[in-house]
Design an enzyme around this catalytic site. Sequence first.
Site, PDB file in Angstrom:
ATOM      1  N   ASP A 168      18.735 -97.534 -17.800  1.00 11.37           N
ATOM      2  CA  ASP A 168      18.001 -96.761 -19.161  1.00 11.37           C
ATOM      3  C   ASP A 168      18.159 -95.429 -19.039  1.00 11.37           C
ATOM      4  O   ASP A 168      16.798 -94.217 -18.964  1.00 11.37           O
ATOM      5  CB  ASP A 168      16.313 -97.365 -18.652  1.00 11.37           C
ATOM      6  CG  ASP A 168      15.190 -97.165 -19.244  1.00 11.37           C
ATOM      7  OD1 ASP A 168      15.351 -96.821 -20.732  1.00 11.37           O
ATOM      8  OD2 ASP A 168      14.028 -96.413 -19.142  1.00 11.37           O
ATOM      9  N   LEU A 189       1.494 -87.883 -13.461  1.00 11.55           N
ATOM     10  CA  LEU A 189       2.634 -86.540 -13.801  1.00 11.55           C
ATOM     11  C   LEU A 189       2.923 -87.346 -15.272  1.00 11.55           C
ATOM     12  O   LEU A 189       3.283 -86.159 -16.173  1.00 11.55           O
ATOM     13  CB  LEU A 189       3.895 -86.926 -13.256  1.00 11.55           C
ATOM     14  CG  LEU A 189       3.641 -85.874 -11.817  1.00 11.55           C
ATOM     15  CD1 LEU A 189       5.193 -85.618 -11.030  1.00 11.55           C
ATOM     16  CD2 LEU A 189       3.816 -84.321 -11.566  1.00 11.55           C
ATOM     17  N   GLY A 190       3.428 -88.566 -15.800  1.00  9.48           N
ATOM     18  CA  GLY A 190       3.645 -89.056 -16.701  1.00  9.48           C
ATOM     19  C   GLY A 190       3.794 -90.927 -16.964  1.00  9.48           C
ATOM     20  O   GLY A 190       3.441 -91.250 -14.836  1.00  9.48           O
ATOM     21  N   GLY A 222       5.905 -98.154 -14.718  1.00 12.12           N
ATOM     22  CA  GLY A 222       4.701 -97.482 -13.823  1.00 12.12           C
ATOM     23  C   GLY A 222       4.015 -96.498 -14.116  1.00 12.12           C
ATOM     24  O   GLY A 222       5.072 -95.586 -15.029  1.00 12.12           O
ATOM     25  N   GLY A 241       7.341 -97.875 -18.961  1.00 15.37           N
ATOM     26  CA  GLY A 241       6.703 -98.776 -19.562  1.00 15.37           C
ATOM     27  C   GLY A 241       6.513-100.549 -18.346  1.00 15.37           C
ATOM     28  O   GLY A 241       6.485-101.153 -17.918  1.00 15.37           O
ATOM     29  N   VAL A 258       4.152 -92.066 -12.841  1.00 10.65           N
ATOM     30  CA  VAL A 258       4.439 -91.427 -11.473  1.00 10.65           C
ATOM     31  C   VAL A 258       3.237 -90.535 -11.341  1.00 10.65           C
ATOM     32  O   VAL A 258       2.730 -89.778 -12.246  1.00 10.65           O
ATOM     33  CB  VAL A 258       6.023 -91.253 -12.411  1.00 10.65           C
ATOM     34  CG1 VAL A 258       6.201 -90.162 -11.101  1.00 10.65           C
ATOM     35  CG2 VAL A 258       6.660 -91.996 -12.631  1.00 10.65           C
TER      36      VAL A 258
END
Length: 409
Positions: free
Chosen positions: A132, A16-17, A22, A20, A24
């Site tokens: 974050d 999915l993406g 990991g 910084g 996903v």
Amino acid sequence: MGTTQQLGPYRLISALGSGGFGEVHLALDADGRTVAVKVLHPHVASDAFAITRLAREVETMRRVRGRHVAEVLDASLSGERPYIVTRYVQGRPLSAVVAKDGPVTGAALLRLALGLAEALESIHAAGVVHRDLKPANVIVSDGEPYVIDFGIACALESASVTASGAVVGTPGYLAPEVLEGRDAGPEADVFAWGATVAFAASGRQPYGTGPAAAVAYRVVHREPDLSGVPAWLAPLVERCLSGDPAARPETAELAGRLNEAAPVLDGIEPSQQALSEASTREWRPGDRRPARRARRAEVDDPRAAHREKLHRRWVVGSAVVVGLFAAAARANFPEVSLLLLVLYGIALVADAGFGLLARSRRRRLVVDAVSGVGAVGVWALLSTLFSTTTLLMAVGTVVFILGMLVFAS
């Protein structure tokens, strides 16, 4: 990825993406339910101190429950590929929404701000600091925001992780105390809330763009650019972006301030304000009322406005067409002319009745009434000013245009 992979009890379906810390993946659990699996990058997985700290924090993170957070469901932090499993939310990151659709406005902006405030309240109530929060970590689904990756940045903050390339937070959304290395708590998340909401409302980064060091300098030493943030929201965002953590409101105060500002919004009806306020109530597993409220709010804003506009155009346009057809038939077929006007009047009465049942806005009933009178006026005016031949030619032209539109569609 081309083929599925197995990671513990989870079957990874597609990436999915990546961030910084990991990558996903969309995955299926043992029961076939979709989840999001964040597989930590090798340089993070090799940091024993960071993994130990994350393992301690995961149990706390799993206690976070809220309608606007993607809850942590599971984690495995041993082995070569440590991972964290969260609820999968199908939607788009807020950053992508703003990039494609432009700034968020009106009731949608209020719902976004309230949802993020509720998410932070749920996270802080469990003793977790997100650290974050930013547009990329807010998933928007059916108009509702969902916060992801809470607590991970704070838990993984260590010298070796930072040195190996992962940025603990994003300049422009990190509070000044974080950038200066001072102790940071929930107040830092309130700062990030203000920056995220300002970005959503204006479509611009409140502290500008450029190298990370330049943006960080502006956060510490300059005032944010809040042009484009609506007047009902700007004072609250400005408080949240204060350089003094003590001057920022607590998360519990955010929802109350937003609800106080709601009545001054142009274009938001009391029913929509009530829905926005209701969306902050506590959610319990199995409670489907928030989902129903969200669907009703979505219908009330902006789709309902779009449907009202289409309805108005169709009713007014049909009044002109019916008046033209009735005028063309008046000389040779007076019964047909009268029948057209009567049938159109019946249709308007029925439409007005449906509007009342649906508790539609009063102006819809006004449009129906004006269109009925307008059709009769067009009929009388055209039949007086133009000959039957001219009117029949006009009817033919209208029929041809309508046929072309139908064919094109």
